[in-house]
Design a protein around this motif. Structure first.
Motif, PDB file in Angstrom:
ATOM      1  N   LEU A 100       0.801  -1.183   0.122  1.00  0.00           N
ATOM      2  CA  LEU A 100      -0.006  -0.008   0.182  1.00  0.00           C
ATOM      3  C   LEU A 100       0.844   1.173   0.026  1.00  0.00           C
ATOM      4  CD1 LEU A 100      -2.785  -1.013   2.427  1.00  0.00           C
ATOM      5  CD2 LEU A 100      -2.786  -0.471  -0.051  1.00  0.00           C
ATOM      6  N   ARG A 101       1.765   1.182   0.756  1.00  0.00           N
ATOM      7  CA  ARG A 101       2.895   2.254   0.755  1.00  0.00           C
ATOM      8  C   ARG A 101       3.456   2.642  -0.810  1.00  0.00           C
ATOM      9  NH1 ARG A 101       5.781   4.519   4.868  1.00  0.00           N
ATOM     10  NH2 ARG A 101       5.404   2.747   6.250  1.00  0.00           N
ATOM     11  N   HIS A 102       3.693   1.765  -1.350  1.00  0.00           N
ATOM     12  CA  HIS A 102       4.345   1.723  -2.602  1.00  0.00           C
ATOM     13  C   HIS A 102       3.157   2.402  -3.456  1.00  0.00           C
ATOM     14  CE1 HIS A 102       7.139  -1.911  -2.229  1.00  0.00           C
ATOM     15  NE2 HIS A 102       7.896  -0.678  -2.251  1.00  0.00           N
ATOM     16  N   LEU A 103       1.865   1.802  -3.627  1.00  0.00           N
ATOM     17  CA  LEU A 103       0.869   2.461  -4.331  1.00  0.00           C
ATOM     18  C   LEU A 103       0.462   3.913  -3.906  1.00  0.00           C
ATOM     19  CD1 LEU A 103      -1.503  -0.527  -4.416  1.00  0.00           C
ATOM     20  CD2 LEU A 103       0.109   0.225  -6.116  1.00  0.00           C
ATOM     21  N   ALA A 104       0.474   4.064  -2.685  1.00  0.00           N
ATOM     22  CA  ALA A 104       0.261   5.516  -2.146  1.00  0.00           C
ATOM     23  C   ALA A 104       1.164   6.606  -2.472  1.00  0.00           C
ATOM     24  CB  ALA A 104       0.187   5.736  -0.613  1.00  0.00           C
ATOM     25  N   THR A 105       2.421   6.228  -2.688  1.00  0.00           N
ATOM     26  CA  THR A 105       3.586   7.014  -3.031  1.00  0.00           C
ATOM     27  C   THR A 105       3.950   6.986  -4.456  1.00  0.00           C
ATOM     28  OG1 THR A 105       5.360   5.615  -2.306  1.00  0.00           O
ATOM     29  CG2 THR A 105       4.560   6.999  -0.704  1.00  0.00           C
ATOM     30  N   MET A 106       3.363   6.148  -5.109  1.00  0.00           N
ATOM     31  CA  MET A 106       3.477   5.818  -6.715  1.00  0.00           C
ATOM     32  C   MET A 106       4.959   5.198  -7.027  1.00  0.00           C
ATOM     33  SD  MET A 106       1.361   9.323  -8.380  1.00  0.00           S
ATOM     34  CE  MET A 106      -0.174   9.455  -7.495  1.00  0.00           C
ATOM     35  N   THR A 107       5.389   4.329  -6.085  1.00  0.00           N
ATOM     36  CA  THR A 107       6.704   3.868  -6.090  1.00  0.00           C
ATOM     37  C   THR A 107       6.491   2.327  -6.398  1.00  0.00           C
ATOM     38  OG1 THR A 107       6.799   3.529  -3.807  1.00  0.00           O
ATOM     39  CG2 THR A 107       7.727   5.794  -4.761  1.00  0.00           C
ATOM     40  N   SER A 108       5.650   1.952  -7.128  1.00  0.00           N
ATOM     41  CA  SER A 108       5.271   0.469  -7.243  1.00  0.00           C
ATOM     42  C   SER A 108       6.011  -0.114  -8.384  1.00  0.00           C
ATOM     43  CB  SER A 108       3.807   0.147  -7.211  1.00  0.00           C
ATOM     44  OG  SER A 108       3.299   0.615  -8.648  1.00  0.00           O
ATOM     45  N   GLY A 109       6.336   0.742  -9.084  1.00  0.00           N
ATOM     46  CA  GLY A 109       7.101   0.257 -10.568  1.00  0.00           C
ATOM     47  C   GLY A 109       6.007   0.128 -11.483  1.00  0.00           C
ATOM     48  N   ILE A 110       4.942   0.253 -11.289  1.00  0.00           N
ATOM     49  CA  ILE A 110       3.953   0.038 -12.244  1.00  0.00           C
ATOM     50  C   ILE A 110       3.529   1.333 -13.161  1.00  0.00           C
ATOM     51  CG2 ILE A 110       1.433  -0.705 -12.702  1.00  0.00           C
ATOM     52  CD1 ILE A 110       1.475  -2.526 -10.324  1.00  0.00           C
ATOM     53  N   ALA A 111       3.728   1.192 -14.302  1.00  0.00           N
ATOM     54  CA  ALA A 111       3.482   2.287 -15.101  1.00  0.00           C
ATOM     55  C   ALA A 111       2.004   2.401 -16.055  1.00  0.00           C
ATOM     56  CB  ALA A 111       4.644   2.556 -16.256  1.00  0.00           C
ATOM     57  N   ASP A 112       1.520   3.605 -15.942  1.00  0.00           N
ATOM     58  CA  ASP A 112       0.516   3.703 -16.976  1.00  0.00           C
ATOM     59  C   ASP A 112       0.712   3.646 -18.306  1.00  0.00           C
ATOM     60  OD1 ASP A 112      -1.572   4.291 -14.766  1.00  0.00           O
ATOM     61  OD2 ASP A 112      -0.831   6.252 -14.701  1.00  0.00           O
ATOM     62  N   ARG A 113      -0.266   3.043 -18.980  1.00  0.00           N
ATOM     63  CA  ARG A 113       0.050   3.035 -20.565  1.00  0.00           C
ATOM     64  C   ARG A 113      -0.251   4.293 -21.147  1.00  0.00           C
ATOM     65  NH1 ARG A 113      -3.449  -2.167 -21.632  1.00  0.00           N
ATOM     66  NH2 ARG A 113      -4.717  -0.410 -22.408  1.00  0.00           N
ATOM     67  N   PRO A 114       0.554   5.150 -21.399  1.00  0.00           N
ATOM     68  CA  PRO A 114       0.043   6.463 -22.043  1.00  0.00           C
ATOM     69  C   PRO A 114      -0.912   6.492 -23.248  1.00  0.00           C
ATOM     70  CG  PRO A 114       2.664   6.197 -21.953  1.00  0.00           C
ATOM     71  CD  PRO A 114       1.930   4.893 -21.585  1.00  0.00           C
ATOM     72  N   GLU A 115      -0.727   5.748 -24.017  1.00  0.00           N
ATOM     73  CA  GLU A 115      -1.770   5.657 -25.040  1.00  0.00           C
ATOM     74  C   GLU A 115      -3.193   5.650 -24.402  1.00  0.00           C
ATOM     75  OE1 GLU A 115      -0.426   1.404 -24.557  1.00  0.00           O
ATOM     76  OE2 GLU A 115       0.396   3.291 -24.569  1.00  0.00           O
ATOM     77  N   VAL A 116      -3.323   5.114 -23.404  1.00  0.00           N
ATOM     78  CA  VAL A 116      -4.774   4.789 -22.896  1.00  0.00           C
ATOM     79  C   VAL A 116      -5.082   5.981 -21.892  1.00  0.00           C
ATOM     80  CG1 VAL A 116      -6.190   3.436 -21.194  1.00  0.00           C
ATOM     81  CG2 VAL A 116      -4.597   2.256 -23.002  1.00  0.00           C
ATOM     82  N   TYR A 117      -3.901   6.373 -21.075  1.00  0.00           N
ATOM     83  CA  TYR A 117      -4.286   7.430 -20.098  1.00  0.00           C
ATOM     84  C   TYR A 117      -4.737   8.564 -20.842  1.00  0.00           C
ATOM     85  CZ  TYR A 117      -3.452   9.797 -15.776  1.00  0.00           C
ATOM     86  OH  TYR A 117      -3.812  10.597 -14.840  1.00  0.00           O
ATOM     87  N   VAL A 118      -3.952   9.056 -21.947  1.00  0.00           N
ATOM     88  CA  VAL A 118      -3.971  10.470 -22.508  1.00  0.00           C
ATOM     89  C   VAL A 118      -5.340  10.574 -23.278  1.00  0.00           C
ATOM     90  CG1 VAL A 118      -3.436  11.464 -24.582  1.00  0.00           C
ATOM     91  CG2 VAL A 118      -1.689  10.935 -23.003  1.00  0.00           C
ATOM     92  N   ARG A 119      -6.118   9.353 -23.586  1.00  0.00           N
ATOM     93  CA  ARG A 119      -7.511   9.392 -24.133  1.00  0.00           C
ATOM     94  C   ARG A 119      -8.357   9.683 -22.918  1.00  0.00           C
ATOM     95  NH1 ARG A 119      -7.239   3.833 -27.146  1.00  0.00           N
ATOM     96  NH2 ARG A 119      -7.913   3.337 -25.026  1.00  0.00           N
ATOM     97  N   THR A 120      -8.196   9.673 -21.864  1.00  0.00           N
ATOM     98  CA  THR A 120      -9.099  10.196 -20.830  1.00  0.00           C
ATOM     99  C   THR A 120      -9.217  11.672 -20.659  1.00  0.00           C
ATOM    100  OG1 THR A 120      -7.547   9.838 -18.949  1.00  0.00           O
ATOM    101  CG2 THR A 120      -8.724   7.996 -19.751  1.00  0.00           C
ATOM    102  N   TYR A 121      -8.722  12.306 -21.022  1.00  0.00           N
ATOM    103  CA  TYR A 121      -8.475  13.825 -20.919  1.00  0.00           C
ATOM    104  C   TYR A 121      -8.994  14.332 -22.204  1.00  0.00           C
ATOM    105  CZ  TYR A 121      -5.676  13.458 -16.826  1.00  0.00           C
ATOM    106  OH  TYR A 121      -4.925  13.345 -15.741  1.00  0.00           O
ATOM    107  N   ARG A 122      -9.985  15.683 -22.105  1.00  0.00           N
ATOM    108  CA  ARG A 122     -10.486  16.188 -23.117  1.00  0.00           C
ATOM    109  C   ARG A 122      -9.454  17.651 -23.339  1.00  0.00           C
ATOM    110  NH1 ARG A 122     -14.305  20.200 -24.608  1.00  0.00           N
ATOM    111  NH2 ARG A 122     -15.303  20.644 -22.778  1.00  0.00           N
ATOM    112  N   PHE A 123      -9.027  17.817 -24.324  1.00  0.00           N
ATOM    113  CA  PHE A 123      -8.198  19.081 -24.449  1.00  0.00           C
ATOM    114  C   PHE A 123      -9.094  19.995 -25.524  1.00  0.00           C
ATOM    115  CE2 PHE A 123      -5.142  15.685 -23.991  1.00  0.00           C
ATOM    116  CZ  PHE A 123      -4.360  16.277 -22.980  1.00  0.00           C
ATOM    117  N   GLY A 124      -9.027  21.270 -24.983  1.00  0.00           N
ATOM    118  CA  GLY A 124      -9.644  22.460 -25.732  1.00  0.00           C
ATOM    119  C   GLY A 124     -10.993  21.909 -26.270  1.00  0.00           C
ATOM    120  N   GLY A 125     -11.192  21.782 -27.673  1.00  0.00           N
ATOM    121  CA  GLY A 125     -12.135  21.677 -28.256  1.00  0.00           C
ATOM    122  C   GLY A 125     -12.499  20.300 -28.648  1.00  0.00           C
ATOM    123  N   ALA A 126     -11.740  19.199 -28.228  1.00  0.00           N
ATOM    124  CA  ALA A 126     -12.078  17.879 -28.476  1.00  0.00           C
ATOM    125  C   ALA A 126     -13.165  17.261 -27.997  1.00  0.00           C
ATOM    126  CB  ALA A 126     -10.677  17.180 -27.783  1.00  0.00           C
ATOM    127  N   ALA A 127     -13.416  16.348 -28.561  1.00  0.00           N
ATOM    128  CA  ALA A 127     -14.815  15.527 -28.030  1.00  0.00           C
ATOM    129  C   ALA A 127     -14.735  15.128 -26.639  1.00  0.00           C
ATOM    130  CB  ALA A 127     -15.137  14.313 -29.268  1.00  0.00           C
TER     131      ALA A 127
END
Length: 83
Positions: A51-78
């Motif tokens: 839990l300490r790793h997860l809470a401090t973002m030191t678990s070594g698990i990385a997000d998949r940027p191609e999936v993560y970036v799609r969850t944001y809406r930039f400017g006039g994007a759908a």
């Protein structure tokens, strides 16, 4: 607009630390002790994730940027569908 995960971090952190104070959680125990599913770092399967790793973002698990970036809406994007 802010990602829901960013807003909930302080709430989850406070609740987690209250559970630690009450002796219901151990920050340094294997996180799999608390989950109904197994979590393993594919790059380091022999290392525990705590839990300490997860809470401090030191678990070594990385997000998949191609999936993560799609969850944001930039400017006039759908808008991202909630499904």
């Amino acid at each position: 607009v802010m990602n829901v995960a960013s807003i909930t971090k302080p709430v989850v952190g406070v609740a987690m630390m209250q559970a630690v104070q009450e002796g219901r959680l151990d920050l340094d125990a294997d996180v799999n002790r608390y989950l109904a599913f197994r979590v393993v770092n594919p790059h380091h399967p022999a290392r525990l994730i705590t839990l300490r790793h997860l809470a401090t973002m030191t678990s070594g698990i990385a997000d998949r940027p191609e999936v993560y970036v799609r969850t944001y809406r930039f400017g006039g994007a759908a808008r991202e569908p909630l499904e």
